[in-house]
Design a protein around this motif. Structure first.
Motif: not given
Length: 828
Positions: A519, A521, A559
């Motif tokens: 992940n 961001r 994101n």
């Protein structure tokens, strides 16, 4: 008497003892006007042991026997005999006088004649038979191979030994030795040995090497360093027209084009192993080219090479390498077959090419034995292992090496293993080694955690302002089956934290089945590459640059979450699939990703939510990598790459906004064009089927930095062109100094020429234009945008400067018609 004086006395005593055990001689040859005589013959009297001087008139050679004199000769000069004392004869200054009589046969002064030259007549016979000698004469072959690679610090003197750097480590100088090639003292610091079986099939055009044993001096575990070394010392065939060393194509003295770049002289003839052979001396016609000097012995019936030595011209346009020296010896199997039995190569790596400069020798010795022929193997046998790692190979016993070492280690080489084991217990050495590791890898190690890369700590863009980044990874070794890597960053202007984290696990080592989850961001510049990637830790250079031209505020907050898998069923053929979910929104009030959500264009949305499944096939033939773990390092980028990607947008899945299909194809091919350098060709094409907003649109990659960046357009700004279907073609050719070496005023600068042209054509559908509600007008390169450039590389050995011109679309607002870009790098 102080300890420093004792060390000096011991050093010179040791050096003298070594010198007096054999005859060593070195110096320079001059004419009567004080100019050096290049390529003169220097031989021990009544022997065939000798060398030819280099382009500076210098020479050095030695023999195990004692000789009382050397004989120095060059066509057009009187032959001179120089008496020798026992042992070492260094820094001789020999002056040749012009000959009083020049006979008709003497046609080899300076540039030798291409006509009526018996040496060239012999060379033509070698060309005619070069595919009918050695291993080429058999359908299949097999042999055992032993290879030894060694690195040595050279030009060791008493001042060097007494340096404070080595305080507490003086014992390393117990292994000092003298080079038989250059006469310089050297200290072995690394050695790697390998034993293997080599199989080949000339019918199938296949070759396979099975590693039986590999032994390192103590640095690493025998795979990473060894792979790097094998790239530096790639295999070569002296019969081929060009020999590749350090990413450069040297012209072989046996090349069909050799008569245009070499002078050849028939020097001698004699019996070698009961075979009558001719000796031919060769040397370059011009300075600055990638050529050699030396001589070879060739048999008079098979026209096969019996012995050859090659020494690279000191003026050759190659960085960080002062000397390259090669010897090859061939064995006589029968009256018609000559096989390579010993190959020796030495390179002198140094910051400068000055004679007194210190450096590092890199030496490789290869010995082959026990040939077998015409025993076919099934084609499956030759399939290359994808990820084979046998721990036993790197932990063979001493008895194994006694049996498989075809050349015994000398006393100093044998002492390297013990010396380096001892060195690693010295705290001072550990500090030096750790500092070198940090600079080389970019990571600082604390136990099983690496922090870095340290070179990405600082950045800048118009949205975040100054950006500070801290990252790290797990690291137990280069062959880790799993790894977690991540970072966090903070912008001093937007006052926001960003992060990225990914975990990878190699489930199956044989076919490299790897699962990943990550992940991110962050803030990034979309559209810096035509071929897109879902790499969680990938970050745009454009959004973290310290130096950029123009406004850089068209950034996107992203994101991204991905779940992926990849497998490598065949060597260098990789299949990938991943599912990704991303949200995109503008990171700046001055930039918009807005799009209409209805046909009446009455509703606008600013954020994109998108689920996507992606399938990728990637083929990279002849790619070399380091390591067997979940992460591998590429040795270089001189291989072809084919990349095919299919993406499917999944509307409605996790509130995803769009249905679409995207096809992309990328092809990059480097090609060596003989002695004219290397051509890099890159082709990319893609198409989006369906309606997508700006955040998912194809963007033609601009370059607003001050630097040369591959596969971007030098004179385009970000978002100058967008396209939902496109085709791009780049050509870039590196001449490697071929042209500048012909210009007297530029020859000594060793500059290198680069030329290139780039073009892209594309289109945007009416449906996607209707969808656009951003503050950016869509412009597609429907009339083929193109630009061209010329560059000068190797400025101060590290700098390249390109000058770029725009070919069309000159009337676009704020169009840059001319630009200058630079890049830095360490290249041979």
């Amino acid at each position: 008497m102080n300890t420093g004086m004792v060390k000096k006395i011991l050093f010179f005593l040791f050096f003298s003892l070594v010198a007096f055990s054999q005859t060593k001689v070195g110096g320079k040859v001059y004419d009567e006007f004080g100019d050096p005589v290049a390529f003169a013959n220097v031989l021990f009297k009544n022997s065939k042991t000798g060398v030819i001087t280099d382009e500076n008139g210098s020479f050095y050679f030695e023999a195990d026997e004692e000789y009382s004199a050397i004989v120095v000769s060059f066509v057009g000069f009187q032959t001179q005999e120089v008496p020798l004392k026992k042992g070492l004869n260094a820094n001789l200054k020999i002056i040749l006088k012009e000959g009083t009589e020049l006979k008709e046969v003497i046609v080899y002064t300076g540039k030798t004649s291409k006509k009526n030259n018996p040496a060239i007549d012999i060379l033509r016979k070698i060309w005619a038979r070069k595919r009918k000698n050695g291993l080429y004469m058999f359908d299949q072959y097999k042999y055992d191979k032993y290879e030894k690679v060694e690195f040595d610090m050279n030009t060791i003197d008493s001042a060097f030994m007494n340096s404070k750097v080595f305080k507490g480590m003086e014992f390393i100088f117990d292994n000092i030795d003298t080079s038989r090639i250059t006469g310089k003292t050297y200290l072995p610091i690394f050695i790697n040995e390998s034993a293997s079986e080599v199989y080949g099939d000339n019918v199938l055009n296949k070759k396979k090497e099975i590693l039986k044993g590999n032994r390192n001096s103590g640095f690493g575990n025998g795979d990473g360093v060894n792979t790097f070394i094998k790239d530096l010392y790639a295999d070569y065939d002296i019969y081929k027209n060009y020999l590749k060393f350090f990413d450069k194509s040297f012209i072989s003295p046996l090349s069909r084009t050799g008569i245009d770049v070499y002078n050849y002289v028939l020097s001698d003839s004699t019996f070698i192993d009961d075979k009558w052979c001719y000796n031919i001396v060769y040397y370059p016609r011009r300075k600055g080219e990638l050529t050699f000097k030396g001589d070879f012995w060739v048999n008079d019936t098979t026209w096969a090479i019996k012995k050859i030595n090659l020494e690279a011209s000191k003026s050759a346009n190659i960085n960080w390498v002062k000397e390259i020296y090669i010897e090859q010896e061939f064995d006589v199997l029968n009256d018609s077959v000559f096989l390579l039995k010993r190959d020796y190569m030495m390179s002198d790596f140094s910051l400068t090419k000055k004679e007194e400069s210190k450096g590092v020798y890199g030496k490789r010795t290869t010995i082959v034995k026990n040939h077998e022929f015409n025993k076919p193997k099934d084609e499956k046998f030759y399939r290359e292992e994808v990820n084979f790692y046998d721990n036993e190979v790197f932990n063979q016993t001493d008895d194994f090496w006694v049996e498989n070492r075809f050349e015994k280690l000398n006393e100093n080489e044998a002492g390297i293993y013990k010396m380096l084991d001892t060195l690693q217990t010295v705290p001072k050495f550990k500090k030096i080694y750790n500092l070198a590791s940090i600079l080389g890898s970019g990571y600082i190690q604390f136990g099983n955690l690496d922090f870095g890369p340290i070179f990405s700590t600082f950045g800048y863009n118009d949205v975040e302002g100054q950006r500070i980044r801290v990252g790290g990874r797990t690291y137990f070794g280069p062959n880790d089956r799993w790894r977690i890597q991540g970072y966090t960053a903070y912008g001093l202007r937007d006052n926001q934290f960003k992060y990225g984290i990914i975990g990878k696990w190699m489930v199956n080592t044989k076919n490299r089945l790897i699962l990943s989850l990550g992940n991110r961001r962050d803030v990034e510049q979309i559209g810096v590459s035509l071929t897109t990637s879902n790499d969680v830790l990938g970050r745009s250079f454009a959004s973290s640059a310290l130096f950029a031209s123009g406004v850089n505020n068209q950034l996107t907050s992203i994101n991204l979450t991905t779940l992926g898998a990849e497998i490598e069923p065949l060597k260098n053929l990789i299949f990938q699939t991943n599912f990704s979910y991303r949200t995109l929104k503008s990171a700046s009030s001055e930039f918009s990703l807005d799009y209409y959500t209805d046909l009446t264009q009455s509703e606008i949305k600013s954020e994109v939510k998108q689920s996507e499944i992606n399938l990728v096939a990637e083929y990279t033939p002849k790619r070399k990598t380091v390591g067997y773990g979940v992460d591998r390092l590429e040795v270089d980028n001189n291989y072809a790459r084919l990349f095919l990607s299919y993406s499917n947008g999944l509307k409605g899945v996790m509130s995803s906004d769009f249905n679409y299909q995207k096809l992309q194809f990328y092809y990059r091919q480097p090609v060596l064009i003989g002695g004219f350098g290397r051509l890099f060709t890159t082709f990319e094409t893609g198409k989006i089927f369906g309606e997508v907003p700006l955040g998912l649109m194809g963007v033609i990659p601009g370059n607003q930095s001050w630097f040369v960046i591959e596969n971007t357009y030098n004179l385009l700004d970000y978002y100058d062109f967008v396209a939902d279907e496109y085709a791009s073609l780049h050509f870039e050719h590196h001449f490697n100094g071929r042209l500048f070496s012909r210009i007297p005023g530029l020859r000594k600068l060793n500059l290198r020429e680069i030329v290139g042209v780039k073009g892209v054509i594309g289109h945007v559908s009416d449906e996607n234009r209707m969808l656009n509600a951003s503050n950016l007008n869509y412009v597609a390169p429907e009339n083929l945008y193109w630009e061209y450039y010329a560059g000068v590389g190797n400025i101060f050995k590290v700098l390249r400067i390109d000058f770029a011109w725009r070919g069309n679309y000159l009337d676009m607002p704020n169009a840059r018609k001319f630009g200058v870009k630079a890049s830095f790098g360490f290249y041979f």
